[in-house]
Design a protein around this motif. Structure first.
Motif, PDB file in Angstrom:
ATOM      1  N   UNK A 161       0.844  -1.182   0.000  1.00  0.00           N
ATOM      2  CA  UNK A 161       0.000   0.000   0.000  1.00  0.00           C
ATOM      3  C   UNK A 161       0.885   1.240   0.000  1.00  0.00           C
ATOM      4  N   UNK A 162       0.624   2.157  -0.946  1.00  0.00           N
ATOM      5  CA  UNK A 162       1.468   3.331  -1.149  1.00  0.00           C
ATOM      6  C   UNK A 162       0.639   4.595  -1.008  1.00  0.00           C
ATOM      7  N   UNK A 163       1.186   5.582  -0.301  1.00  0.00           N
ATOM      8  CA  UNK A 163       0.583   6.901  -0.198  1.00  0.00           C
ATOM      9  C   UNK A 163       1.497   7.894  -0.895  1.00  0.00           C
ATOM     10  N   UNK A 164       0.922   8.698  -1.797  1.00  0.00           N
ATOM     11  CA  UNK A 164       1.712   9.675  -2.529  1.00  0.00           C
ATOM     12  C   UNK A 164       1.158  11.071  -2.358  1.00  0.00           C
ATOM     13  N   UNK A 165       2.040  12.065  -2.263  1.00  0.00           N
ATOM     14  CA  UNK A 165       1.632  13.469  -2.167  1.00  0.00           C
ATOM     15  C   UNK A 165       2.595  14.296  -2.999  1.00  0.00           C
ATOM     16  N   UNK A 166       2.311  15.590  -3.089  1.00  0.00           N
ATOM     17  CA  UNK A 166       3.219  16.484  -3.796  1.00  0.00           C
ATOM     18  C   UNK A 166       2.481  17.613  -4.470  1.00  0.00           C
ATOM     19  N   UNK A 167       3.225  18.385  -5.256  1.00  0.00           N
ATOM     20  CA  UNK A 167       2.630  19.456  -6.043  1.00  0.00           C
ATOM     21  C   UNK A 167       1.776  18.850  -7.136  1.00  0.00           C
ATOM     22  N   UNK A 168       0.652  19.477  -7.412  1.00  0.00           N
ATOM     23  CA  UNK A 168      -0.252  18.952  -8.422  1.00  0.00           C
ATOM     24  C   UNK A 168       0.492  18.685  -9.723  1.00  0.00           C
ATOM     25  N   UNK A 169       0.315  17.478 -10.238  1.00  0.00           N
ATOM     26  CA  UNK A 169       0.976  17.093 -11.479  1.00  0.00           C
ATOM     27  C   UNK A 169       2.312  16.419 -11.265  1.00  0.00           C
ATOM     28  N   UNK A 170       2.846  16.458 -10.052  1.00  0.00           N
ATOM     29  CA  UNK A 170       4.146  15.829  -9.810  1.00  0.00           C
ATOM     30  C   UNK A 170       4.176  15.130  -8.451  1.00  0.00           C
ATOM     31  N   UNK A 171       3.070  14.536  -8.057  1.00  0.00           N
ATOM     32  CA  UNK A 171       3.042  13.826  -6.781  1.00  0.00           C
ATOM     33  C   UNK A 171       3.867  12.547  -6.884  1.00  0.00           C
ATOM     34  N   UNK A 172       4.411  12.113  -5.770  1.00  0.00           N
ATOM     35  CA  UNK A 172       5.253  10.927  -5.755  1.00  0.00           C
ATOM     36  C   UNK A 172       5.093  10.177  -4.448  1.00  0.00           C
ATOM     37  N   UNK A 173       5.625   8.970  -4.423  1.00  0.00           N
ATOM     38  CA  UNK A 173       5.483   8.110  -3.249  1.00  0.00           C
ATOM     39  C   UNK A 173       6.145   8.737  -2.031  1.00  0.00           C
ATOM     40  N   UNK A 174       5.402   8.728  -0.900  1.00  0.00           N
ATOM     41  CA  UNK A 174       5.936   9.253   0.368  1.00  0.00           C
ATOM     42  C   UNK A 174       5.999   8.185   1.445  1.00  0.00           C
ATOM     43  N   UNK A 175       5.070   7.224   1.379  1.00  0.00           N
ATOM     44  CA  UNK A 175       4.994   6.212   2.432  1.00  0.00           C
ATOM     45  C   UNK A 175       4.538   4.904   1.818  1.00  0.00           C
ATOM     46  N   UNK A 176       5.095   3.802   2.332  1.00  0.00           N
ATOM     47  CA  UNK A 176       4.751   2.477   1.827  1.00  0.00           C
ATOM     48  C   UNK A 176       4.599   1.502   2.985  1.00  0.00           C
ATOM     49  N   UNK A 177       3.542   0.702   2.916  1.00  0.00           N
ATOM     50  CA  UNK A 177       3.384  -0.435   3.832  1.00  0.00           C
ATOM     51  C   UNK A 177       3.540  -1.683   2.978  1.00  0.00           C
ATOM     52  N   UNK A 178       4.566  -2.457   3.257  1.00  0.00           N
ATOM     53  CA  UNK A 178       4.872  -3.619   2.427  1.00  0.00           C
ATOM     54  C   UNK A 178       3.870  -4.737   2.665  1.00  0.00           C
ATOM     55  N   UNK A 179       3.913  -5.733   1.792  1.00  0.00           N
ATOM     56  CA  UNK A 179       3.023  -6.884   1.931  1.00  0.00           C
ATOM     57  C   UNK A 179       3.258  -7.599   3.262  1.00  0.00           C
ATOM     58  N   UNK A 180       4.479  -7.509   3.774  1.00  0.00           N
ATOM     59  CA  UNK A 180       4.809  -8.159   5.038  1.00  0.00           C
ATOM     60  C   UNK A 180       4.512  -7.319   6.257  1.00  0.00           C
ATOM     61  N   UNK A 181       4.021  -6.070   6.045  1.00  0.00           N
ATOM     62  CA  UNK A 181       3.653  -5.235   7.178  1.00  0.00           C
ATOM     63  C   UNK A 181       4.693  -4.216   7.582  1.00  0.00           C
ATOM     64  N   UNK A 182       5.831  -4.146   6.890  1.00  0.00           N
ATOM     65  CA  UNK A 182       6.839  -3.142   7.210  1.00  0.00           C
ATOM     66  C   UNK A 182       6.401  -1.782   6.677  1.00  0.00           C
ATOM     67  N   UNK A 183       6.794  -0.723   7.389  1.00  0.00           N
ATOM     68  CA  UNK A 183       6.400   0.637   7.034  1.00  0.00           C
ATOM     69  C   UNK A 183       7.625   1.437   6.639  1.00  0.00           C
ATOM     70  N   UNK A 184       7.553   2.086   5.495  1.00  0.00           N
ATOM     71  CA  UNK A 184       8.665   2.910   5.046  1.00  0.00           C
ATOM     72  C   UNK A 184       8.222   4.325   4.746  1.00  0.00           C
ATOM     73  N   UNK A 185       8.948   5.318   5.282  1.00  0.00           N
ATOM     74  CA  UNK A 185       8.713   6.726   4.967  1.00  0.00           C
ATOM     75  C   UNK A 185      10.004   7.262   4.378  1.00  0.00           C
ATOM     76  N   UNK A 186       9.965   7.672   3.128  1.00  0.00           N
ATOM     77  CA  UNK A 186      11.182   8.119   2.451  1.00  0.00           C
ATOM     78  C   UNK A 186      11.962   6.965   1.850  1.00  0.00           C
ATOM     79  N   UNK A 187      11.427   5.755   1.906  1.00  0.00           N
ATOM     80  CA  UNK A 187      12.056   4.594   1.274  1.00  0.00           C
ATOM     81  C   UNK A 187      10.952   3.693   0.726  1.00  0.00           C
ATOM     82  N   UNK A 188      11.240   3.083  -0.428  1.00  0.00           N
ATOM     83  CA  UNK A 188      10.243   2.170  -1.007  1.00  0.00           C
ATOM     84  C   UNK A 188      10.600   0.708  -0.765  1.00  0.00           C
TER      85      UNK A 188
END
Length: 211
Positions: A161-188
Motif C-alpha cells: 500500500x502506497x501513499x503519494x503526495x506532492x505538487x499537483x501534477x508531480x506527486x510521488x510516493x511518500x509512504x509504503x506499507x509492504x506486503x509483510x507489514x513493514x512501514x517505510x517513509x522516504x524509502x520504497x
C-alpha cells in the motif's frame, strides 16, 4: 411471421417520422394495460426486455435491459473506446440506496465494499493493482496532488500500500506499507516495521507534555 409499421411516401420514396399517440395516452409493448408513456413487458428470453444495438459506424457494443436468467442490465458505449456518462449536469449516484448524500454513495447491510481489480492475468512486481487519485483543476496547479495505490510485491503474491503526495501534477510516493507489514517513509523498500530514509523525521504529538 412479423409485422412492421413505417411512415412512408410511396410516390416519392421518402420516409417520415412515425408518431404514436401525439395527443396523449400510453403506449404498451407486451401489455394491453400500459401505465406509463411507454410500458414494456419483457419475455423470458436471453436478450431481455430491451436491446439497444448501435449503428455499425459507431461500434458494435449492445446494451441490454434484463439480460439473461437473472435480468441483468448491461450499459455500454457503442465502442469500447466510448464513455458511459451519468449525471454529467449534477446530482448524486446511489448504489444500494435510493437517497444518496454524496456524488457516489454505496450502502450495504454487511458494509459497502469498493473493489479495484487488475484485469491482467500475468501480474509482476510493481504492477499497479488499483489506484485512487486526488486531482485539482486549479488554473496554476492542474494535476494529481495525491494518491493511494496498491502495487504487486514479490511477484504477484502480495500487495504493498502506497501513499503519494506532492505538487499537483508531480506527486510521488511518500509512504509504503509492504506486503509483510513493514512501514517505510522516504524509502520504497522498508526492511523493518518502521523504516525511514536517511533524511526522514518522525514526530508524534499527543497532549501537553507528550511530544
Amino acid at each position: 411471421y412479423y409485422s412492421w409499421i413505417q411512415s412512408h411516401d410511396a410516390g416519392t420514396g421518402t420516409n417520415y417520422e412515425l408518431n404514436l399517440n401525439p395527443l396523449g395516452g400510453n403506449v404498451g409493448i407486451g401489455t394491453t394495460g400500459p401505465t406509463a408513456s411507454l410500458h414494456v413487458n419483457g419475455a423470458n428470453q436471453t436478450d431481455g426486455t430491451a436491446r439497444f444495438q448501435p449503428d455499425s459506424a459507431k461500434g458494435s457494443e449492445a446494451s441490454h435491459i434484463h439480460y439473461g436468467t437473472t435480468g441483468d442490465w448491461y450499459i455500454r458505449a457503442a465502442s469500447t473506446s466510448g464513455k458511459v456518462i451519468i449525471n454529467d449536469n449534477g446530482g448524486n449516484v446511489g448504489i444500494g440506496t435510493s437517497s444518496p448524500d454524496t456524488l457516489m454513495h454505496l450502502r450495504s447491510s454487511s458494509g459497502a465494499v469498493l473493489r479495484l481489480a487488475r484485469q491482467d492475468g500475468s501480474v509482476v512486481t510493481n504492477d499497479t493493482l488499483g489506484k485512487i487519485e486526488f486531482y485539482t483543476n486549479d488554473v496554476t496547479n492542474t494535476g494529481v496532488a495525491g494518491y493511494i495505490e496498491t502495487q504487486a510485491e514479490g511477484g504477484a503474491a502480495g500487495g504493498a500500500l502506497i501513499l503519494g503526495t506532492g505538487t499537483a501534477g508531480s506527486s510521488e510516493e511518500r509512504m509504503r506499507i509492504s506486503a509483510g507489514g513493514n512501514v517505510g517513509i522516504g524509502t520504497n523498500n522498508p526492511a523493518s516495521p518502521a523504516g525511514f530514509g536517511s533524511s526522514g523525521i518522525l514526530h508524534l504529538k499527543g497532549g501537553t507534555g507528550n511530544d
